[in-house]
Motif scaffolding. Structure first.
Motif, PDB file in Angstrom:
ATOM      1  N   TYR A  47       0.799  -1.218   0.000  1.00 25.93           N
ATOM      2  CA  TYR A  47       0.000   0.000   0.000  1.00 25.93           C
ATOM      3  C   TYR A  47       0.838   1.277   0.000  1.00 25.93           C
ATOM      4  O   TYR A  47       0.355   2.334  -0.351  1.00 25.93           O
ATOM      5  CB  TYR A  47      -0.957  -0.028   1.199  1.00 25.93           C
ATOM      6  CG  TYR A  47      -1.712  -1.321   1.229  1.00 25.93           C
ATOM      7  CD1 TYR A  47      -2.599  -1.642   0.206  1.00 25.93           C
ATOM      8  CD2 TYR A  47      -1.502  -2.251   2.229  1.00 25.93           C
ATOM      9  CE1 TYR A  47      -3.269  -2.853   0.189  1.00 25.93           C
ATOM     10  CE2 TYR A  47      -2.181  -3.466   2.233  1.00 25.93           C
ATOM     11  CZ  TYR A  47      -3.056  -3.754   1.197  1.00 25.93           C
ATOM     12  OH  TYR A  47      -3.705  -4.957   1.187  1.00 25.93           O
ATOM     13  N   THR A  48       2.088   1.173   0.400  1.00 25.43           N
ATOM     14  CA  THR A  48       2.955   2.344   0.343  1.00 25.43           C
ATOM     15  C   THR A  48       3.960   2.242  -0.799  1.00 25.43           C
ATOM     16  O   THR A  48       4.472   3.247  -1.268  1.00 25.43           O
ATOM     17  CB  THR A  48       3.732   2.518   1.659  1.00 25.43           C
ATOM     18  OG1 THR A  48       4.428   1.309   1.949  1.00 25.43           O
ATOM     19  CG2 THR A  48       2.788   2.845   2.791  1.00 25.43           C
ATOM     20  N   THR A  49       4.231   1.031  -1.249  1.00 22.29           N
ATOM     21  CA  THR A  49       5.211   0.855  -2.319  1.00 22.29           C
ATOM     22  C   THR A  49       4.562   0.738  -3.686  1.00 22.29           C
ATOM     23  O   THR A  49       5.187   1.011  -4.703  1.00 22.29           O
ATOM     24  CB  THR A  49       6.056  -0.410  -2.073  1.00 22.29           C
ATOM     25  OG1 THR A  49       5.196  -1.569  -2.141  1.00 22.29           O
ATOM     26  CG2 THR A  49       6.712  -0.364  -0.708  1.00 22.29           C
ATOM     27  N   GLY A  50       3.300   0.278  -3.708  1.00 27.12           N
ATOM     28  CA  GLY A  50       2.630   0.060  -4.977  1.00 27.12           C
ATOM     29  C   GLY A  50       3.026  -1.229  -5.657  1.00 27.12           C
ATOM     30  O   GLY A  50       2.534  -1.546  -6.748  1.00 27.12           O
ATOM     31  N   VAL A  51       3.922  -1.973  -5.040  1.00 25.43           N
ATOM     32  CA  VAL A  51       4.379  -3.235  -5.612  1.00 25.43           C
ATOM     33  C   VAL A  51       3.525  -4.370  -5.054  1.00 25.43           C
ATOM     34  O   VAL A  51       3.465  -4.558  -3.830  1.00 25.43           O
ATOM     35  CB  VAL A  51       5.865  -3.490  -5.283  1.00 25.43           C
ATOM     36  CG1 VAL A  51       6.311  -4.825  -5.854  1.00 25.43           C
ATOM     37  CG2 VAL A  51       6.724  -2.351  -5.824  1.00 25.43           C
ATOM     38  N   PRO A  52       2.839  -5.131  -5.908  1.00 23.92           N
ATOM     39  CA  PRO A  52       2.004  -6.230  -5.406  1.00 23.92           C
ATOM     40  C   PRO A  52       2.843  -7.250  -4.641  1.00 23.92           C
ATOM     41  O   PRO A  52       3.999  -7.497  -4.958  1.00 23.92           O
ATOM     42  CB  PRO A  52       1.430  -6.852  -6.694  1.00 23.92           C
ATOM     43  CG  PRO A  52       1.527  -5.772  -7.720  1.00 23.92           C
ATOM     44  CD  PRO A  52       2.774  -5.007  -7.372  1.00 23.92           C
ATOM     45  N   ILE A  53       2.251  -7.844  -3.620  1.00 25.65           N
ATOM     46  CA  ILE A  53       2.934  -8.845  -2.822  1.00 25.65           C
ATOM     47  C   ILE A  53       2.062 -10.092  -2.713  1.00 25.65           C
ATOM     48  O   ILE A  53       0.883 -10.079  -3.066  1.00 25.65           O
ATOM     49  CB  ILE A  53       3.256  -8.336  -1.401  1.00 25.65           C
ATOM     50  CG1 ILE A  53       1.946  -8.172  -0.579  1.00 25.65           C
ATOM     51  CG2 ILE A  53       4.034  -7.049  -1.432  1.00 25.65           C
ATOM     52  CD1 ILE A  53       2.176  -8.026   0.898  1.00 25.65           C
ATOM     53  N   ASN A  54       2.656 -11.158  -2.216  1.00 21.95           N
ATOM     54  CA  ASN A  54       1.892 -12.327  -1.829  1.00 21.95           C
ATOM     55  C   ASN A  54       1.482 -12.120  -0.376  1.00 21.95           C
ATOM     56  O   ASN A  54       2.307 -11.761   0.463  1.00 21.95           O
ATOM     57  CB  ASN A  54       2.734 -13.591  -1.970  1.00 21.95           C
ATOM     58  CG  ASN A  54       1.915 -14.863  -1.769  1.00 21.95           C
ATOM     59  OD1 ASN A  54       1.219 -15.014  -0.779  1.00 21.95           O
ATOM     60  ND2 ASN A  54       2.007 -15.767  -2.712  1.00 21.95           N
ATOM     61  N   ALA A  55       0.213 -12.341  -0.071  1.00 20.70           N
ATOM     62  CA  ALA A  55      -0.287 -12.067   1.283  1.00 20.70           C
ATOM     63  C   ALA A  55       0.448 -12.854   2.355  1.00 20.70           C
ATOM     64  O   ALA A  55       0.449 -12.446   3.520  1.00 20.70           O
ATOM     65  CB  ALA A  55      -1.781 -12.374   1.353  1.00 20.70           C
ATOM     66  N   ARG A  56       1.098 -13.947   1.999  1.00 22.04           N
ATOM     67  CA  ARG A  56       1.830 -14.715   3.002  1.00 22.04           C
ATOM     68  C   ARG A  56       3.037 -13.946   3.530  1.00 22.04           C
ATOM     69  O   ARG A  56       3.647 -14.340   4.528  1.00 22.04           O
ATOM     70  CB  ARG A  56       2.278 -16.069   2.450  1.00 22.04           C
ATOM     71  CG  ARG A  56       3.285 -15.983   1.330  1.00 22.04           C
ATOM     72  CD  ARG A  56       3.690 -17.377   0.874  1.00 22.04           C
ATOM     73  NE  ARG A  56       4.512 -18.063   1.868  1.00 22.04           N
ATOM     74  CZ  ARG A  56       4.879 -19.331   1.787  1.00 22.04           C
ATOM     75  NH1 ARG A  56       4.458 -20.074   0.778  1.00 22.04           N
ATOM     76  NH2 ARG A  56       5.642 -19.865   2.711  1.00 22.04           N
TER      77      ARG A  56
END
Length: 333
Positions: free
Chosen positions: A126-135
């Motif tokens: 949410y601050t980087t804009g880079v999608p992540i894996n929720a894990r």
């Protein structure tokens, strides 16, 4: 015992260095959005271990100075950037009392990372804009800490089941986004017209409602809000309900769901369905998530999906989510 190889290395290091048998009290300490993850973490610990715990705002933790804080305490803190001064001060305060401290942050070299005994890193889109894996989220890390502590203190070892569930979480979130897409498209124009929107939940999901109210609606949208506990609703707040009032109700899958069911019935009895958006985790495909953890992981699904919903509302209100903030990270306060 050994933790699963899929466990985060930072979590493994923190737990391995901990004398778990000596832990008599756990304190979950943070501010704002980071504080919101502490509520479901405590709920998870309450479910699986007899270890008492408390959730504190970081500044109140130091000013209240609980007498139970001592060398037999474990203090788990979180700050996304690691620069929240109240949380760093809370870590210093806890260590001065002899407590063991674990800090969660995106930046291990941050002030919080330097202040704690052990730092656990996580990712935040949410601050980087880079999608992540929720894990790899803060929720996932703190759940690993909690269930690792449970296993190390003689409770049931569900660490492998937790990790399997966390692996299945991102696909479940992606399915939830598709499942609720039509609902979001329907309710975004309706709720965007309101300057007051209440959020409601209970149990493990209350933290998600709290975060959405204060960090998204109020901080990023300037929409007046309040997170209302689904049972506390009946002890005063329900008097504001009428057919024009807007609510978002999160219905989870943990043992407190009957409280949310009761609130749902009352909202639709005296309010208007046009102004009441209900996210019901029971309608989701949670394939791969162990039934014992579905109630605990539902909050992360709510959080992730609601964040995207908020952008739809922001677009309709012609409001820029992060950049439009007037005070946060912009002035001294």
């Amino acid at each position: 015992m050994s933790l699963p190889s899929s466990y985060d290395p930072g979590v493994v290091a923190a737990l391995s260095a901990l004398d778990a048998a000596a832990v008599r009290h756990v304190f979950f300490v943070a501010c704002g959005g980071s504080l919101s993850i502490m509520h479901p973490a405590k709920f998870l610990l309450d479910q699986h271990a007899p270890i008492p715990s408390d959730v504190y705002n970081a500044a109140e933790f130091t000013t209240r100075a609980p007498r139970t804080l001592n060398e037999n305490s474990l203090v788990i803190l979180c700050s996304m950037t690691g620069t929240t001064r109240e949380t760093k001060a809370a870590a210093d305060f806890a260590r001065a009392k002899g407590a063991r401290t674990i800090g969660l942050t995106v930046e291990p070299q941050s002030p919080l990372g330097q202040a704690v005994d052990h730092v656990v890193s996580f990712e935040a889109p949410y601050t980087t804009g880079v999608p992540i894996n929720a894990r790899n989220s803060n929720y996932a890390r703190i759940y690993q800490l909690v269930m690792g502590l449970v296993a190390l203190t003689g409770g049931e070892d569900l660490t492998a089941e937790l990790m399997a569930s966390l692996t299945a979480l991102q696909p479940a979130i992606d399915r939830a986004q598709r499942h609720w897409a039509r609902l979001f498209a329907d309710y975004a124009p309706r709720l965007a017209k309101h300057d007051v929107i209440y959020t409601m939940a209970s149990g493990a999901s209350y933290g998600a409602a709290y975060s959405f109210a204060i960090c998204v609606l109020m901080e990023m949208q300037w929409i007046n809000s309040q997170a209302i506990h689904a049972n506390e609703f009946f002890h005063g707040p329900f008097e504001v309900l009428d057919r024009d009032r807007a609510f978002i109700l999160l219905k989870g899958l943990d043992s407190t769901r009957p409280l949310e069911d009761r609130a749902d019935e009352f909202l639709h009895r005296f309010g208007s369905a046009a102004n009441i958006m209900v996210l019901d985790a029971a309608t989701l495909d949670l394939t791969g998530i162990d039934p014992r953890f579905q109630g605990n992981l539902a909050p992360l699904i709510f959080f992730d999906t609601l964040w995207r919903f908020a952008y739809k509302v922001a677009d309709l209100r012609k409001h820029t989510m992060l950049e439009a903030r007037r005070y946060m990270k912009k002035i001294a306060y």
